[in-house]
Design an enzyme around this catalytic site. Sequence first.
Site, PDB file in Angstrom:
ATOM      1  N   ALA A  18      -5.348 -43.129  34.013  1.00 50.11           N
ATOM      2  CA  ALA A  18      -6.700 -42.745  34.403  1.00 50.11           C
ATOM      3  C   ALA A  18      -7.287 -43.770  35.380  1.00 50.11           C
ATOM      4  O   ALA A  18      -7.853 -43.408  36.419  1.00 50.11           O
ATOM      5  CB  ALA A  18      -7.586 -42.630  33.165  1.00 50.11           C
ATOM      6  N   ASP A  67      -7.929 -33.990  38.004  1.00 47.97           N
ATOM      7  CA  ASP A  67      -8.680 -35.034  37.279  1.00 47.97           C
ATOM      8  C   ASP A  67      -9.569 -35.752  38.281  1.00 47.97           C
ATOM      9  O   ASP A  67     -10.746 -36.035  38.016  1.00 47.97           O
ATOM     10  CB  ASP A  67      -7.723 -36.056  36.649  1.00 47.97           C
ATOM     11  CG  ASP A  67      -6.950 -35.466  35.481  1.00 47.97           C
ATOM     12  OD1 ASP A  67      -7.490 -34.580  34.802  1.00 47.97           O
ATOM     13  OD2 ASP A  67      -5.803 -35.898  35.248  1.00 47.97           O
ATOM     14  N   LYS A  94       2.441 -36.146  33.394  1.00 44.96           N
ATOM     15  CA  LYS A  94       1.755 -36.002  34.688  1.00 44.96           C
ATOM     16  C   LYS A  94       2.531 -36.612  35.857  1.00 44.96           C
ATOM     17  O   LYS A  94       2.336 -36.218  36.999  1.00 44.96           O
ATOM     18  CB  LYS A  94       0.362 -36.647  34.623  1.00 44.96           C
ATOM     19  CG  LYS A  94      -0.618 -35.879  33.760  1.00 44.96           C
ATOM     20  CD  LYS A  94      -2.004 -36.482  33.850  1.00 44.96           C
ATOM     21  CE  LYS A  94      -2.946 -35.849  32.848  1.00 44.96           C
ATOM     22  NZ  LYS A  94      -4.320 -36.334  32.972  1.00 44.96           N
TER      23      LYS A  94
HETATM   24  P1  ATR Z   1      -4.636 -43.094  30.289  1.00 48.96           P
HETATM   25  O1  ATR Z   1      -3.630 -42.129  30.841  1.00 48.96           O
HETATM   26  O2  ATR Z   1      -5.773 -42.419  29.558  1.00 48.96           O
HETATM   27  O3  ATR Z   1      -5.107 -44.057  31.302  1.00 48.96           O
HETATM   28  P2  ATR Z   1      -2.827 -45.048  29.223  1.00 48.96           P
HETATM   29  O4  ATR Z   1      -2.021 -44.915  30.465  1.00 48.96           O
HETATM   30  O5  ATR Z   1      -2.111 -45.074  27.907  1.00 48.96           O
HETATM   31  O6  ATR Z   1      -3.877 -43.882  29.103  1.00 48.96           O
HETATM   32  O7  ATR Z   1      -3.738 -46.381  29.355  1.00 48.96           O
HETATM   33  C1  ATR Z   1      -4.518 -46.845  28.317  1.00 48.96           C
HETATM   34  C2  ATR Z   1      -5.348 -48.039  28.788  1.00 48.96           C
HETATM   35  O8  ATR Z   1      -6.148 -48.492  27.689  1.00 48.96           O
HETATM   36  C3  ATR Z   1      -4.521 -49.237  29.229  1.00 48.96           C
HETATM   37  O9  ATR Z   1      -5.216 -49.942  30.225  1.00 48.96           O
HETATM   38  C4  ATR Z   1      -4.463 -50.077  27.934  1.00 48.96           C
HETATM   39  O10 ATR Z   1      -4.249 -51.471  28.122  1.00 48.96           O
HETATM   40  P3  ATR Z   1      -2.730 -52.040  28.219  1.00 48.96           P
HETATM   41  O11 ATR Z   1      -2.248 -51.660  29.572  1.00 48.96           O
HETATM   42  O12 ATR Z   1      -2.883 -53.504  28.036  1.00 48.96           O
HETATM   43  O13 ATR Z   1      -1.976 -51.387  27.107  1.00 48.96           O
HETATM   44  C5  ATR Z   1      -5.878 -49.886  27.439  1.00 48.96           C
HETATM   45  N1  ATR Z   1      -5.981 -50.164  26.012  1.00 48.96           N
HETATM   46  C6  ATR Z   1      -5.570 -49.412  24.971  1.00 48.96           C
HETATM   47  N2  ATR Z   1      -5.850 -50.014  23.800  1.00 48.96           N
HETATM   48  C7  ATR Z   1      -6.470 -51.192  24.106  1.00 48.96           C
HETATM   49  C8  ATR Z   1      -7.027 -52.272  23.324  1.00 48.96           C
HETATM   50  N3  ATR Z   1      -7.029 -52.244  21.997  1.00 48.96           N
HETATM   51  N4  ATR Z   1      -7.589 -53.302  23.999  1.00 48.96           N
HETATM   52  C9  ATR Z   1      -7.621 -53.332  25.339  1.00 48.96           C
HETATM   53  N5  ATR Z   1      -7.108 -52.354  26.126  1.00 48.96           N
HETATM   54  C10 ATR Z   1      -6.545 -51.302  25.517  1.00 48.96           C
END
Ligand code: ATR
Length: 289
Positions: A134, A106, A70
Amino acid sequence: MNINGHTKVYGIIGNPIGHTMSPAIHNMISEALGIDSVYVPFVANDDLKSIVKGLFSLGVKGINVTVPYKTAIIYELYGVEPMAMEIGAVNTLQYTEHGYYGYNTDILGLERELKDENISLTGRDIVLLGAGGAARAVAFLCASKGASSITIVNRTLNKALDIRADVAAYAAKNGRFDLSSNVNAITFKELGSIPYNDITVFQCTNVGLAPDSEACVVHDSTFYRKVAVGVDLIYRPAETMFMRYVRSAGGASYNGLKMLIYQAVSAYEIWNGVAVPDVVIYDVERSLA
Ligand code: ATR
């Protein structure tokens, strides 16, 4: 579906792409409206330059873009709608004679979901759980709709700080100096320090997504007592753990299904110059729920 020599082709690029619901939504709308088009998934690779050139040469009129392209796709476009440029993410490409023009539906999708549910962001204290792509888009929507404060909560503080800096700069650029000094970035450990009551929360992490339906980034009941409205961007399961917590504490909760459908509807409307009737949108929603 009757595919013939005049059928217009649309599609989605991403990697992986197997989970996408977009073909089902777009093809359902075309069928309902009697529009001669078909929408297909394409597994992409990092050579976006060749992919975009190929799609353009073939005259593909509209393309959706999903994870992880994206942001990278922006470099291959003829132009980008200003809000999508601020967010730094594009998910919809429209064919023009000079090249593809990019949109972020989105965010248009979430805006329409909030309008449908009568959720206003104006003057609200907003908390975002997560700081990925997101959350970034939602932060800009909140800023553009007159939120009074935005608190970004993330496991990795640096990512929250990055969004804070960009959203604060955007607010200042638009004369919203009150908001600009009220954009905060914290980790989950500091959640108890949030000074606001009556907050609107967007759950923007992928924690709680099926099959991990019992998982949630926050379990603290003191936090949920402050939540008036909770929107989870996840749509599977239909009621996430986060939504259950919000509902149990007396708040109103929503999932991300309408956002998903409306982002597709918005792309469809951009490409075809039609307004998709509510009755069709309702049928799509029912078939996916
Ligand atoms: P998207 O495009 O859907 O936003 P992304 O950019 O991969 O996906 O972001 C995922 C989000 O979920 C991030 O805020 C991530 O936290 P980190 O920045 O610390 O990685 C959060 N996330 C994913 N797994 C997590 C977990 N087990 N506990 C807390 N936050 C989590």
